[in-house]
Design a protein around this motif. Structure first.
Motif, PDB file in Angstrom:
ATOM      1  N   UNK A   1       0.837  -1.200   0.000  1.00  0.00           N
ATOM      2  CA  UNK A   1       0.000   0.000   0.000  1.00  0.00           C
ATOM      3  C   UNK A   1       0.873   1.251   0.000  1.00  0.00           C
ATOM      4  N   UNK A   2       1.932   1.223   0.770  1.00  0.00           N
ATOM      5  CA  UNK A   2       2.837   2.379   0.875  1.00  0.00           C
ATOM      6  C   UNK A   2       3.527   2.657  -0.449  1.00  0.00           C
ATOM      7  N   UNK A   3       3.997   1.640  -1.129  1.00  0.00           N
ATOM      8  CA  UNK A   3       4.696   1.823  -2.400  1.00  0.00           C
ATOM      9  C   UNK A   3       3.766   2.248  -3.527  1.00  0.00           C
ATOM     10  N   UNK A   4       2.486   1.890  -3.436  1.00  0.00           N
ATOM     11  CA  UNK A   4       1.528   2.304  -4.462  1.00  0.00           C
ATOM     12  C   UNK A   4       1.212   3.787  -4.392  1.00  0.00           C
ATOM     13  N   UNK A   5       1.513   4.426  -3.278  1.00  0.00           N
ATOM     14  CA  UNK A   5       1.248   5.849  -3.119  1.00  0.00           C
ATOM     15  C   UNK A   5       2.489   6.628  -3.544  1.00  0.00           C
TER      16      UNK A   5
ATOM     17  N   UNK B   1       2.895   9.608  -4.578  1.00  0.00           N
ATOM     18  CA  UNK B   1       2.961  11.004  -4.183  1.00  0.00           C
ATOM     19  C   UNK B   1       3.431  11.228  -2.760  1.00  0.00           C
ATOM     20  N   UNK B   2       3.570  10.174  -1.998  1.00  0.00           N
ATOM     21  CA  UNK B   2       3.978  10.294  -0.591  1.00  0.00           C
ATOM     22  C   UNK B   2       5.479  10.078  -0.477  1.00  0.00           C
ATOM     23  N   UNK B   3       6.189  11.092  -0.016  1.00  0.00           N
ATOM     24  CA  UNK B   3       7.650  10.991   0.122  1.00  0.00           C
ATOM     25  C   UNK B   3       8.007  10.130   1.331  1.00  0.00           C
ATOM     26  N   UNK B   4       9.049   9.333   1.182  1.00  0.00           N
ATOM     27  CA  UNK B   4       9.537   8.495   2.272  1.00  0.00           C
ATOM     28  C   UNK B   4      10.321   9.354   3.260  1.00  0.00           C
ATOM     29  N   UNK B   5      10.088   9.128   4.533  1.00  0.00           N
ATOM     30  CA  UNK B   5      10.893   9.731   5.600  1.00  0.00           C
ATOM     31  C   UNK B   5      11.866   8.676   6.103  1.00  0.00           C
ATOM     32  N   UNK B   6      12.853   9.109   6.853  1.00  0.00           N
ATOM     33  CA  UNK B   6      13.878   8.173   7.324  1.00  0.00           C
ATOM     34  C   UNK B   6      13.321   7.085   8.246  1.00  0.00           C
ATOM     35  N   UNK B   7      12.205   7.334   8.894  1.00  0.00           N
ATOM     36  CA  UNK B   7      11.658   6.368   9.855  1.00  0.00           C
ATOM     37  C   UNK B   7      10.519   5.527   9.286  1.00  0.00           C
ATOM     38  N   UNK B   8      10.120   5.739   8.051  1.00  0.00           N
ATOM     39  CA  UNK B   8       8.951   5.043   7.506  1.00  0.00           C
ATOM     40  C   UNK B   8       9.121   3.525   7.443  1.00  0.00           C
ATOM     41  N   UNK B   9      10.254   3.050   6.997  1.00  0.00           N
ATOM     42  CA  UNK B   9      10.465   1.608   6.918  1.00  0.00           C
ATOM     43  C   UNK B   9      10.495   0.981   8.314  1.00  0.00           C
ATOM     44  N   UNK B  10      11.097   1.681   9.257  1.00  0.00           N
ATOM     45  CA  UNK B  10      11.114   1.206  10.647  1.00  0.00           C
ATOM     46  C   UNK B  10       9.685   1.132  11.185  1.00  0.00           C
ATOM     47  N   UNK B  11       8.892   2.166  10.905  1.00  0.00           N
ATOM     48  CA  UNK B  11       7.493   2.156  11.343  1.00  0.00           C
ATOM     49  C   UNK B  11       6.749   0.961  10.773  1.00  0.00           C
ATOM     50  N   UNK B  12       6.931   0.701   9.484  1.00  0.00           N
ATOM     51  CA  UNK B  12       6.217  -0.409   8.854  1.00  0.00           C
ATOM     52  C   UNK B  12       6.576  -1.719   9.535  1.00  0.00           C
TER      53      UNK B  12
ATOM     54  N   UNK C   1      -0.331  -7.462  19.300  1.00  0.00           N
ATOM     55  CA  UNK C   1      -0.742  -6.694  20.478  1.00  0.00           C
ATOM     56  C   UNK C   1      -2.251  -6.457  20.460  1.00  0.00           C
ATOM     57  N   UNK C   2      -2.750  -5.914  21.547  1.00  0.00           N
ATOM     58  CA  UNK C   2      -4.171  -5.564  21.633  1.00  0.00           C
ATOM     59  C   UNK C   2      -4.418  -4.133  21.147  1.00  0.00           C
ATOM     60  N   UNK C   3      -3.514  -3.218  21.516  1.00  0.00           N
ATOM     61  CA  UNK C   3      -3.648  -1.808  21.155  1.00  0.00           C
ATOM     62  C   UNK C   3      -2.291  -1.302  20.687  1.00  0.00           C
ATOM     63  N   UNK C   4      -2.279  -0.543  19.598  1.00  0.00           N
ATOM     64  CA  UNK C   4      -1.046   0.040  19.072  1.00  0.00           C
ATOM     65  C   UNK C   4      -1.259   1.537  18.901  1.00  0.00           C
ATOM     66  N   UNK C   5      -0.343   2.330  19.460  1.00  0.00           N
ATOM     67  CA  UNK C   5      -0.373   3.778  19.298  1.00  0.00           C
ATOM     68  C   UNK C   5       0.616   4.131  18.195  1.00  0.00           C
ATOM     69  N   UNK C   6       0.142   4.873  17.188  1.00  0.00           N
ATOM     70  CA  UNK C   6       1.002   5.208  16.057  1.00  0.00           C
ATOM     71  C   UNK C   6       0.595   6.563  15.479  1.00  0.00           C
ATOM     72  N   UNK C   7       1.435   7.074  14.589  1.00  0.00           N
ATOM     73  CA  UNK C   7       1.110   8.307  13.886  1.00  0.00           C
ATOM     74  C   UNK C   7      -0.043   8.040  12.926  1.00  0.00           C
ATOM     75  N   UNK C   8      -0.720   9.109  12.518  1.00  0.00           N
ATOM     76  CA  UNK C   8      -1.868   8.957  11.625  1.00  0.00           C
ATOM     77  C   UNK C   8      -1.490   8.284  10.309  1.00  0.00           C
ATOM     78  N   UNK C   9      -0.351   8.663   9.765  1.00  0.00           N
ATOM     79  CA  UNK C   9       0.089   8.106   8.484  1.00  0.00           C
ATOM     80  C   UNK C   9       0.316   6.600   8.589  1.00  0.00           C
ATOM     81  N   UNK C  10       1.043   6.177   9.605  1.00  0.00           N
ATOM     82  CA  UNK C  10       1.301   4.748   9.798  1.00  0.00           C
ATOM     83  C   UNK C  10       0.002   4.012  10.120  1.00  0.00           C
ATOM     84  N   UNK C  11      -0.855   4.631  10.901  1.00  0.00           N
ATOM     85  CA  UNK C  11      -2.141   4.026  11.227  1.00  0.00           C
ATOM     86  C   UNK C  11      -2.996   3.787  10.000  1.00  0.00           C
ATOM     87  N   UNK C  12      -2.960   4.737   9.074  1.00  0.00           N
ATOM     88  CA  UNK C  12      -3.716   4.587   7.838  1.00  0.00           C
ATOM     89  C   UNK C  12      -3.198   3.405   7.022  1.00  0.00           C
TER      90      UNK C  12
END
Length: 91
Positions: free
Chosen positions: A16-20, A22-33, A43-54
């Motif tokens: 999904x990330x590579x299909x977008x 128009x979205x520039x990669x940040x240095x932490x994006x692969x780590x987030x994924x 886990x039961x609950x994960x707290x993440x940034x909106x972009x990673x959550x999407x």
């Protein structure tokens, strides 16, 4: 891939990330994924940034399981309180 949900989630979120284009990669994006995909698989609950959550929400579409993804600490606390309240047994 249903026997190893982490692998399926990484695959789907990366796809999904590579299909977008128009979205520039940040240095932490692969780590987030990688780390958030693992957390969302087990886990039961994960707290993440909106972009990673999407991306993780899209990765879990059409599949069973997955953690509740929240994008704020207040939502995480509310979700955990609800889980604890639901698991308390009265004798």
């Amino acid at each position: 891939m249903s026997s190893v949900p982490f692998v399926g989630t990484v695959y789907e979120a990366t796809h999904v990330r590579l299909r977008n284009a128009g979205d520039a990669w940040n240095s932490h994006d692969l780590t987030d994924v990688f780390y958030l995909a693992c957390a969302s698989a087990y886990a039961d609950v994960v707290v993440c940034e909106k972009k990673a959550g999407d991306y993780l929400t899209r990765a879990w579409r059409g599949r069973n399981g997955g953690a509740r993804l929240v994008t704020s600490l207040a939502a995480a606390v509310a979700s955990l309180e609800a889980r604890v309240a639901g698991s308390v047994r009265t004798y």
